[in-house]
Design a protein around this motif. Structure first.
Motif, PDB file in Angstrom:
ATOM      1  N   ASP A   1       4.399  25.019  -1.214  1.00  0.00           N
ATOM      2  CA  ASP A   1       3.426  25.075  -0.313  1.00  0.00           C
ATOM      3  C   ASP A   1       2.473  24.038  -0.523  1.00  0.00           C
ATOM      4  O   ASP A   1       1.897  23.417   0.172  1.00  0.00           O
ATOM      5  CB  ASP A   1       2.638  26.460  -0.452  1.00  0.00           C
ATOM      6  CG  ASP A   1       3.745  27.604   0.042  1.00  0.00           C
ATOM      7  OD1 ASP A   1       4.931  27.051   0.623  1.00  0.00           O
ATOM      8  OD2 ASP A   1       3.627  28.714   0.028  1.00  0.00           O
ATOM      9  N   ARG A   2       1.844  23.853  -1.835  1.00  0.00           N
ATOM     10  CA  ARG A   2       0.992  22.866  -2.074  1.00  0.00           C
ATOM     11  C   ARG A   2       1.450  21.417  -1.792  1.00  0.00           C
ATOM     12  O   ARG A   2       0.715  20.732  -1.246  1.00  0.00           O
ATOM     13  CB  ARG A   2       0.513  22.808  -3.516  1.00  0.00           C
ATOM     14  CG  ARG A   2      -0.614  22.120  -3.912  1.00  0.00           C
ATOM     15  CD  ARG A   2      -0.765  21.819  -5.423  1.00  0.00           C
ATOM     16  NE  ARG A   2       0.148  20.854  -5.914  1.00  0.00           N
ATOM     17  CZ  ARG A   2       0.354  21.099  -7.386  1.00  0.00           C
ATOM     18  NH1 ARG A   2      -0.274  21.857  -8.094  1.00  0.00           N
ATOM     19  NH2 ARG A   2       1.520  20.544  -7.649  1.00  0.00           N
ATOM     20  N   THR A   3       2.739  21.088  -2.182  1.00  0.00           N
ATOM     21  CA  THR A   3       3.097  20.009  -1.989  1.00  0.00           C
ATOM     22  C   THR A   3       3.373  19.696  -0.553  1.00  0.00           C
ATOM     23  O   THR A   3       3.015  18.366  -0.012  1.00  0.00           O
ATOM     24  CB  THR A   3       4.707  19.821  -2.735  1.00  0.00           C
ATOM     25  OG1 THR A   3       4.449  19.924  -3.983  1.00  0.00           O
ATOM     26  CG2 THR A   3       5.135  18.306  -2.432  1.00  0.00           C
ATOM     27  N   ALA A   4       3.804  20.647   0.416  1.00  0.00           N
ATOM     28  CA  ALA A   4       4.006  20.296   1.602  1.00  0.00           C
ATOM     29  C   ALA A   4       2.670  20.008   2.477  1.00  0.00           C
ATOM     30  O   ALA A   4       2.815  19.550   3.745  1.00  0.00           O
ATOM     31  CB  ALA A   4       4.849  21.633   2.055  1.00  0.00           C
ATOM     32  N   THR A   5       1.763  20.546   2.015  1.00  0.00           N
ATOM     33  CA  THR A   5       0.422  20.239   2.565  1.00  0.00           C
ATOM     34  C   THR A   5      -0.417  19.532   2.118  1.00  0.00           C
ATOM     35  O   THR A   5      -1.765  19.361   2.526  1.00  0.00           O
ATOM     36  CB  THR A   5      -0.143  21.805   2.689  1.00  0.00           C
ATOM     37  OG1 THR A   5      -0.347  22.287   1.604  1.00  0.00           O
ATOM     38  CG2 THR A   5       0.613  22.759   3.583  1.00  0.00           C
ATOM     39  N   THR A   6      -0.020  18.493   1.439  1.00  0.00           N
ATOM     40  CA  THR A   6      -0.860  17.601   0.850  1.00  0.00           C
ATOM     41  C   THR A   6      -0.576  16.274   1.462  1.00  0.00           C
ATOM     42  O   THR A   6       0.760  15.939   1.049  1.00  0.00           O
ATOM     43  CB  THR A   6      -0.796  17.465  -0.833  1.00  0.00           C
ATOM     44  OG1 THR A   6      -1.117  18.614  -1.163  1.00  0.00           O
ATOM     45  CG2 THR A   6      -1.583  16.288  -1.089  1.00  0.00           C
ATOM     46  N   HIS A   7      -1.223  15.640   2.012  1.00  0.00           N
ATOM     47  CA  HIS A   7      -1.073  14.512   2.788  1.00  0.00           C
ATOM     48  C   HIS A   7      -2.105  13.172   2.345  1.00  0.00           C
ATOM     49  O   HIS A   7      -3.188  13.178   2.977  1.00  0.00           O
ATOM     50  CB  HIS A   7      -1.089  14.669   4.205  1.00  0.00           C
ATOM     51  CG  HIS A   7      -0.171  15.637   4.596  1.00  0.00           C
ATOM     52  ND1 HIS A   7      -0.215  17.036   4.765  1.00  0.00           N
ATOM     53  CD2 HIS A   7       1.239  15.483   5.017  1.00  0.00           C
ATOM     54  CE1 HIS A   7       0.589  17.520   5.156  1.00  0.00           C
ATOM     55  NE2 HIS A   7       1.591  16.807   5.468  1.00  0.00           N
ATOM     56  N   LEU A   8      -1.708  12.426   1.251  1.00  0.00           N
ATOM     57  CA  LEU A   8      -2.562  11.365   0.913  1.00  0.00           C
ATOM     58  C   LEU A   8      -2.294  10.064   1.068  1.00  0.00           C
ATOM     59  O   LEU A   8      -2.991   9.012   0.812  1.00  0.00           O
ATOM     60  CB  LEU A   8      -3.058  12.074  -0.466  1.00  0.00           C
ATOM     61  CG  LEU A   8      -3.844  13.046  -0.585  1.00  0.00           C
ATOM     62  CD1 LEU A   8      -3.966  13.353  -2.147  1.00  0.00           C
ATOM     63  CD2 LEU A   8      -5.221  13.209  -0.054  1.00  0.00           C
ATOM     64  N   ALA A   9      -0.681   9.677   0.888  1.00  0.00           N
ATOM     65  CA  ALA A   9      -0.385   8.461   0.591  1.00  0.00           C
ATOM     66  C   ALA A   9       1.060   8.456   1.235  1.00  0.00           C
ATOM     67  O   ALA A   9       1.842   9.559   1.137  1.00  0.00           O
ATOM     68  CB  ALA A   9      -0.475   7.646  -0.641  1.00  0.00           C
ATOM     69  N   LEU A  10       1.794   7.460   0.946  1.00  0.00           N
ATOM     70  CA  LEU A  10       3.177   7.207   1.634  1.00  0.00           C
ATOM     71  C   LEU A  10       4.067   7.304   0.359  1.00  0.00           C
ATOM     72  O   LEU A  10       4.154   6.633  -0.517  1.00  0.00           O
ATOM     73  CB  LEU A  10       3.473   5.861   2.385  1.00  0.00           C
ATOM     74  CG  LEU A  10       4.731   5.523   2.964  1.00  0.00           C
ATOM     75  CD1 LEU A  10       5.285   6.681   3.821  1.00  0.00           C
ATOM     76  CD2 LEU A  10       4.807   4.104   3.536  1.00  0.00           C
ATOM     77  N   VAL A  11       4.887   8.402   0.506  1.00  0.00           N
ATOM     78  CA  VAL A  11       5.790   8.900  -0.516  1.00  0.00           C
ATOM     79  C   VAL A  11       7.189   8.250  -0.291  1.00  0.00           C
ATOM     80  O   VAL A  11       7.690   8.274   0.699  1.00  0.00           O
ATOM     81  CB  VAL A  11       5.713  10.582  -0.827  1.00  0.00           C
ATOM     82  CG1 VAL A  11       6.705  11.033  -1.744  1.00  0.00           C
ATOM     83  CG2 VAL A  11       4.312  11.081  -0.923  1.00  0.00           C
ATOM     84  N   HIS A  12       7.605   7.744  -1.239  1.00  0.00           N
ATOM     85  CA  HIS A  12       9.157   7.121  -1.295  1.00  0.00           C
ATOM     86  C   HIS A  12      10.190   8.559  -1.250  1.00  0.00           C
ATOM     87  O   HIS A  12      10.955   8.666  -0.392  1.00  0.00           O
ATOM     88  CB  HIS A  12       9.520   6.479  -2.324  1.00  0.00           C
ATOM     89  CG  HIS A  12      10.670   5.991  -2.678  1.00  0.00           C
ATOM     90  ND1 HIS A  12      11.775   6.572  -3.141  1.00  0.00           N
ATOM     91  CD2 HIS A  12      11.367   4.638  -2.317  1.00  0.00           C
ATOM     92  CE1 HIS A  12      12.972   5.953  -3.021  1.00  0.00           C
ATOM     93  NE2 HIS A  12      12.754   4.766  -2.586  1.00  0.00           N
ATOM     94  N   GLY A  13       9.969   9.359  -2.088  1.00  0.00           N
ATOM     95  CA  GLY A  13      10.459  10.618  -2.090  1.00  0.00           C
ATOM     96  C   GLY A  13      11.871  10.741  -3.141  1.00  0.00           C
ATOM     97  O   GLY A  13      12.507  11.632  -3.435  1.00  0.00           O
ATOM     98  N   ASP A  14      12.299   9.369  -3.633  1.00  0.00           N
ATOM     99  CA  ASP A  14      13.726   9.487  -4.184  1.00  0.00           C
ATOM    100  C   ASP A  14      13.481   8.188  -5.546  1.00  0.00           C
ATOM    101  O   ASP A  14      14.491   7.546  -5.764  1.00  0.00           O
ATOM    102  CB  ASP A  14      15.024   9.394  -3.472  1.00  0.00           C
ATOM    103  CG  ASP A  14      16.112   9.844  -4.043  1.00  0.00           C
ATOM    104  OD1 ASP A  14      15.943  10.196  -5.362  1.00  0.00           O
ATOM    105  OD2 ASP A  14      16.965   9.709  -3.538  1.00  0.00           O
ATOM    106  N   VAL A  15      12.341   8.409  -6.078  1.00  0.00           N
ATOM    107  CA  VAL A  15      12.193   7.301  -7.169  1.00  0.00           C
ATOM    108  C   VAL A  15      13.014   7.712  -8.324  1.00  0.00           C
ATOM    109  O   VAL A  15      12.430   8.408  -9.312  1.00  0.00           O
ATOM    110  CB  VAL A  15      10.474   7.022  -7.355  1.00  0.00           C
ATOM    111  CG1 VAL A  15      10.333   5.976  -8.396  1.00  0.00           C
ATOM    112  CG2 VAL A  15      10.025   6.890  -6.171  1.00  0.00           C
TER     113      VAL A  15
END
Length: 350
Positions: A191-205
């Motif tokens: 829930d915390r991850t899904a609702t945190t919007h701070l920067a552009l995430v690659h998602g599969d580093v």
């Protein structure tokens, strides 16, 4: 990557894609070689007279044992992420050639493996260079810093549904379901991850998506691109270095040092929020991602020894119940667990 002896046969729409976008002339001979390594897309090397390129198409159902569906629109977001990265660090992605968003297909330059080896292959072969990890951490932090506080990027990459389908559900929620005793903790992290919007995430580093190029790391496979929590990318990459320390014991110290240096170099770039806040989120998320690579929908293929899986479950569960405040503390706890006596109940790998 050797060519197969028999010509592979892609679907007609893929061959049409080349001619429509003038990547190949009408009737020009093209040799298609399927490339392995991913579960979410078809990837081809296409050899044309005097040149080679890659064609990538997203799949609706991913190639894993579990039922894992994902929207093919992610192909367009991957293309957009690579365009963003190329503006800030041109050497950090392959040259982009053409894109068909409706078909979920794009083409990019082919980077020969003899000049651009895959970082995962190097690590599993025991070729562990701390300077590579440092460069990955610096690159990742630079790209996050370049995207932070950018309202236009936040709107362009409002891909919460994609990220849920590709990361939150198969990694965190599936793992929570497999561990009822940890369900509330992991659900809270999701829930915390899904609702945190701070920067552009690659998602599969992941090391499988990083080439070690002559000018530095090259990032691939940004299908999960999302304007969200940058701590996810940091934890996701460090996670892989910890897991590999189980199966490359002769380079364990170098792998743990690589994880530490990667996090340190990344941290130097954090200017969009207090560094301790990001470090704490990454540290609490890291054990959930460790557990996910054993009991989530996409377990790593190289943890084949039951002792290794038991070690991950034991160490990760302890860190989820008593979160470490920093990534460095997680690394210390992991290293300590590796050194614990076999009979201590720690599940220590041999």
């Amino acid at each position: 990557m050797n060519r197969p002896p028999v010509q592979a046969s892609p679907e007609p729409e893929l061959t049409d894609f080349l001619t429509v976008h003038e990547l190949a002339g009408p009737g020009e001979a093209a040799h298609w070689t399927p490339l392995a390594g991913g579960v979410s897309s078809d990837l081809w090397r296409v050899d044309l007279p005097g040149r080679s390129l890659c064609v990538k198409r997203a799949l609706a159902k991913l190639k894993v044992a579990a039922d894992w569906q994902a929207p093919v629109s992610r192909n367009a977001y991957e293309w957009a992420w690579m365009r963003f990265a190329s503006r800030h660090r041109p050497d950090s992605v392959p040259e982009l050639l053409a894109h068909d968003p409706d078909a979920g297909v794009f083409a990019m330059a082919f980077l020969p493996p003899e000049r651009y080896p895959v970082w995962k292959t190097q690590l599993l072969d025991g070729e562990v260079r701390v300077e590579t990890a440092a460069a990955v951490g610096e690159l990742l932090g630079t790209l996050h810093a370049a995207s932070a506080r950018d309202a236009a990027l936040a709107a362009e990459f409002a891909t919460d549904d994609n990220f849920h389908a590709l990361r939150i559900e198969p990694y965190l929620l599936a793992t929570a379901a497999a561990h009822p005793g940890l369900n509330d903790i992991i659900q809270g992290l999701a829930d915390r991850t899904a609702t945190t919007h701070l920067a552009l995430v690659h998602g599969d580093v992941s090391p499988k998506n990083i080439l070690v190029g002559p000018s530095g790391p090259v990032l691939l496979d940004a299908e999960c691109a999302w304007y969200g929590d940058p701590a996810f990318d940091l934890a996701f990459c460090v996670n892989h270095l910890l897991l590999k320390s189980l199966v490359v014991p002769g380079r364990r110290a170098d792998l743990l040092r690589s994880a530490r240096v990667l996090a340190e170099m990344y941290g130097r770039c954090v200017d969009w929020e207090p560094r301790p806040a990001l470090d704490a989120r990454a540290a609490s998320l890291l054990p959930a991602l460790l557990l996910a690579r054993v009991d989530g929908k996409s377990p790593v293929e190289y943890l084949t020894d039951d002792r290794h899986r038991l070690f991950v479950r034991t160490a990760a569960s302890a860190l989820l119940r008593a979160p470490a405040p920093t990534v460095a503390d997680v690394l210390d706890a992991w290293a300590t667990a590796l050194l614990a006596p076999t009979g201590s109940g720690s599940g220590r790998p041999v």
